[in-house]
Design a protein around this motif. Structure first.
Motif, PDB file in Angstrom:
ATOM      1  N   LEU A 139      -3.443  -0.418  12.080  1.00  0.00           N
ATOM      2  CA  LEU A 139      -4.264   0.607  11.446  1.00  0.00           C
ATOM      3  C   LEU A 139      -3.435   1.880  11.250  1.00  0.00           C
ATOM      4  O   LEU A 139      -2.769   2.341  12.175  1.00  0.00           O
ATOM      5  N   ARG A 140      -3.489   2.442  10.047  1.00  0.00           N
ATOM      6  CA  ARG A 140      -2.829   3.711   9.764  1.00  0.00           C
ATOM      7  C   ARG A 140      -3.891   4.691   9.290  1.00  0.00           C
ATOM      8  O   ARG A 140      -4.816   4.320   8.546  1.00  0.00           O
ATOM      9  N   LEU A 159       1.638   3.806   1.978  1.00  0.00           N
ATOM     10  CA  LEU A 159       1.446   2.699   1.051  1.00  0.00           C
ATOM     11  C   LEU A 159       2.733   1.884   0.881  1.00  0.00           C
ATOM     12  O   LEU A 159       3.806   2.438   0.656  1.00  0.00           O
ATOM     13  N   SER A 160       2.584   0.572   0.998  1.00  0.00           N
ATOM     14  CA  SER A 160       3.737  -0.328   0.842  1.00  0.00           C
ATOM     15  C   SER A 160       3.220  -1.731   0.574  1.00  0.00           C
ATOM     16  O   SER A 160       2.000  -1.950   0.470  1.00  0.00           O
ATOM     17  N   GLU A 161       4.140  -2.678   0.501  1.00  0.00           N
ATOM     18  CA  GLU A 161       3.732  -4.078   0.312  1.00  0.00           C
ATOM     19  C   GLU A 161       2.967  -4.610   1.521  1.00  0.00           C
ATOM     20  O   GLU A 161       2.282  -5.626   1.427  1.00  0.00           O
ATOM     21  N   LYS A 162       3.040  -3.908   2.658  1.00  0.00           N
ATOM     22  CA  LYS A 162       2.296  -4.316   3.850  1.00  0.00           C
ATOM     23  C   LYS A 162       0.828  -3.893   3.785  1.00  0.00           C
ATOM     24  O   LYS A 162       0.009  -4.411   4.531  1.00  0.00           O
ATOM     25  N   THR A 163       0.513  -2.941   2.912  1.00  0.00           N
ATOM     26  CA  THR A 163      -0.847  -2.418   2.834  1.00  0.00           C
ATOM     27  C   THR A 163      -1.781  -3.455   2.205  1.00  0.00           C
ATOM     28  O   THR A 163      -1.579  -3.873   1.068  1.00  0.00           O
ATOM     29  N   LYS A 164      -2.783  -3.864   2.946  1.00  0.00           N
ATOM     30  CA  LYS A 164      -3.722  -4.877   2.451  1.00  0.00           C
ATOM     31  C   LYS A 164      -5.112  -4.316   2.193  1.00  0.00           C
ATOM     32  O   LYS A 164      -5.875  -4.884   1.407  1.00  0.00           O
ATOM     33  N   VAL A 165      -5.471  -3.226   2.879  1.00  0.00           N
ATOM     34  CA  VAL A 165      -6.791  -2.618   2.711  1.00  0.00           C
ATOM     35  C   VAL A 165      -6.638  -1.099   2.774  1.00  0.00           C
ATOM     36  O   VAL A 165      -5.912  -0.580   3.634  1.00  0.00           O
ATOM     37  N   VAL A 166      -7.312  -0.394   1.863  1.00  0.00           N
ATOM     38  CA  VAL A 166      -7.492   1.053   1.960  1.00  0.00           C
ATOM     39  C   VAL A 166      -8.994   1.301   1.924  1.00  0.00           C
ATOM     40  O   VAL A 166      -9.666   0.924   0.952  1.00  0.00           O
ATOM     41  N   LYS A 187      -3.325   6.180  -6.506  1.00  0.00           N
ATOM     42  CA  LYS A 187      -2.116   6.023  -5.686  1.00  0.00           C
ATOM     43  C   LYS A 187      -2.027   4.611  -5.129  1.00  0.00           C
ATOM     44  O   LYS A 187      -0.949   3.996  -5.102  1.00  0.00           O
ATOM     45  N   THR A 188      -3.174   4.077  -4.679  1.00  0.00           N
ATOM     46  CA  THR A 188      -3.182   2.744  -4.092  1.00  0.00           C
ATOM     47  C   THR A 188      -2.838   1.689  -5.135  1.00  0.00           C
ATOM     48  O   THR A 188      -2.025   0.785  -4.889  1.00  0.00           O
ATOM     49  N   ARG A 189      -3.432   1.784  -6.317  1.00  0.00           N
ATOM     50  CA  ARG A 189      -3.157   0.808  -7.376  1.00  0.00           C
ATOM     51  C   ARG A 189      -1.683   0.844  -7.797  1.00  0.00           C
ATOM     52  O   ARG A 189      -1.095  -0.196  -8.105  1.00  0.00           O
ATOM     53  N   LYS A 190      -1.110   2.029  -7.776  1.00  0.00           N
ATOM     54  CA  LYS A 190       0.276   2.178  -8.222  1.00  0.00           C
ATOM     55  C   LYS A 190       1.266   1.583  -7.216  1.00  0.00           C
ATOM     56  O   LYS A 190       2.305   1.042  -7.613  1.00  0.00           O
ATOM     57  N   ASN A 191       0.944   1.670  -5.933  1.00  0.00           N
ATOM     58  CA  ASN A 191       1.934   1.373  -4.901  1.00  0.00           C
ATOM     59  C   ASN A 191       1.636   0.153  -4.037  1.00  0.00           C
ATOM     60  O   ASN A 191       2.406  -0.161  -3.124  1.00  0.00           O
ATOM     61  N   SER A 192       0.523  -0.537  -4.293  1.00  0.00           N
ATOM     62  CA  SER A 192       0.201  -1.720  -3.495  1.00  0.00           C
ATOM     63  C   SER A 192      -0.808  -2.578  -4.241  1.00  0.00           C
ATOM     64  O   SER A 192      -1.356  -2.164  -5.262  1.00  0.00           O
ATOM     65  N   ASP A 193      -1.071  -3.757  -3.695  1.00  0.00           N
ATOM     66  CA  ASP A 193      -2.138  -4.605  -4.239  1.00  0.00           C
ATOM     67  C   ASP A 193      -3.295  -4.690  -3.244  1.00  0.00           C
ATOM     68  O   ASP A 193      -4.005  -5.692  -3.177  1.00  0.00           O
TER      69      ASP A 193
END
Length: 406
Positions: A139-140, A159-166, A187-193
């Motif tokens: 958790l961050r 935010l990174s490729e490790k981010t799975k949920v915001v 920001k989330t859409r730009k930097n992660s899925d």
């Protein structure tokens, strides 16, 4: 025309007295009062339509089903969902968030990351902690500054490729701060899925919601905070995501076929609506949407913002008042303390003797209280039926508390 007296006349409970004083109800962030039109719809279901839905060919079952599905379509329009089957009936925001955290279990693995913020209600903290325990994810937490404003530079860092949920709220229940979710989502859409979850418990009652424009994956809110009965709520999810993910509860209604060799699941929305629903409450939730739409969402927002501005200005004219989040963009809530008074509940009890209902304590947001190094606050929260005269009574009560406790 916005006629506050006509609006108040629709809420019978506002005519009652508490401790010999006219009720001043300023605890709307906890739950709003219900207009007579909503209570009538709820009562009419039990006196004229009471039957289970989707399961009977008899008249009452058919009529109850029609009314509940009509309510679903009203809510679809209310949040501008693309399809009515993307609208899932729940018991409230807490169940919606737990549902999402549970069905995402298979999507996370060890060392994946979930991002939330310091401004979250416990119901948008604990389900993610439980998901971390199940999967080994981490958790961050986006920090806040002294004004309660989210520090989004940290989101960029996290935010990174490790981010799975915001998962963040649109409005803080404790402070009333309106979070910049458009920026957070961009920001989330730009930097992660990552899956994007928005807690709308404190925003749905106050201003317009457009989940398609917002481009969130999930949006949850409670009915009882927006003039509907308790035990009602909505989970919105994008069709393709809900179809891919597993069910939450197993039982009646959510099956296509069931045998001892295996079960196949029903399509949306029934896949996520196992068991007998709160039919009367769900129908009444549609009536609450009708009330909001008839009153006008812009009218509601304008009136509540005027109340907030007036309350804050009046409080700041008093000595030794600390308002939390004073400089942040807020809606519907003023959260404050009397400096030098250690326990917010003492203030709340004095106000209650004057017929004024406010919330005191940590508001299920202990991390926020820890950040400010306080045990809790006095929270006055507003709805469309509140008046400037009621704010004056609140100020009178605060002055009395200062004299008694100072």
């Amino acid at each position: 025309m916005f006629d506050i007296q006509e609006i108040r006349s629709q809420f019978t409970i506002l005519n009652r007295e508490v401790n010999g004083k006219p009720l001043v109800y300023l605890d709307n962030a906890a739950t709003s009062q219900k207009p007579d039109s909503v209570l009538k719809v709820w009562n009419d279901y039990y006196t004229e339509l009471n039957a289970n839905v989707h399961r009977g060919i008899h008249t009452l079952s058919q009529l109850a089903t029609e009314e509940m599905e009509l309510s679903r379509r009203k809510i679809q329009k209310f949040i501008n969902a693309k399809h009515d089957f993307e609208v899932i009936f729940t018991k409230g925001t807490t169940e919606g968030l737990n549902l999402i955290a549970y069905i995402l279990t298979q999507k996370l693995k060890k060392d994946d990351e979930i991002i939330i913020s310091y401004l979250e209600h416990h119901s948008n903290i604990v389900p993610w902690q439980l998901l971390c325990e199940r999967t080994g994810a981490k958790l961050r937490v986006i920090p806040i500054d002294e004004n309660g404003i989210l520090q989004l530079d940290y989101l960029d860092e996290f935010l990174s490729e490790k981010t799975k949920v915001v998962s963040v709220n649109q409005v803080s229940n404790a402070l009333g701060i309106v979070n910049p979710i458009e920026e957070i989502i961009a920001k989330t859409r730009k930097n992660s899925d990552a899956y994007i979850v928005i807690d709308g418990a404190q925003s749905a009652p106050h201003f317009e919601i457009d989940v398609q424009k917002m481009d969130c994956d999930f949006f949850v809110f409670s009915g009882h905070k927006m003039y509907a009965p308790m035990g009602t709520g909505i989970l919105y999810g994008k069709q393709e995501i809900l179809e891919e993910l597993p069910p939450f509860h197993g039982g009646g209604e959510m099956i296509a076929t069931c045998s001892f060799d295996g079960t196949t699941y029903a399509g949306l929305p029934f896949k996520y609506e196992a068991g007998t629903p709160n039919v009367g409450g769900n129908i009444a939730l549609g009536a609450a949407v009708d009330f909001i739409e008839k009153t006008g969402r812009q009218n509601i927002q304008n009136h509540e913002n005027a109340l907030l501005d007036y309350a804050q200005r009046q409080l700041l004219e008093l000595e030794n008042i600390k308002i939390y989040g004073e400089k942040a963009k807020r809606t519907g809530v003023v959260s404050f303390n009397l400096e030098g008074v250690g326990i917010s509940s003492d203030v709340g009890m004095i106000l209650d003797k004057m017929g004024i209902a406010v919330r005191t304590g940590h508001h299920c947001t202990q991390p926020i209280m820890d950040f400010f190094n306080i045990a809790g606050t006095v929270r006055a929260s507003f709805a469309v039926y509140n008046t400037f005269e009621e704010i004056d009574k609140l100020i009178e009560g605060v002055k009395k508390a200062q004299k008694m406790l100072g």
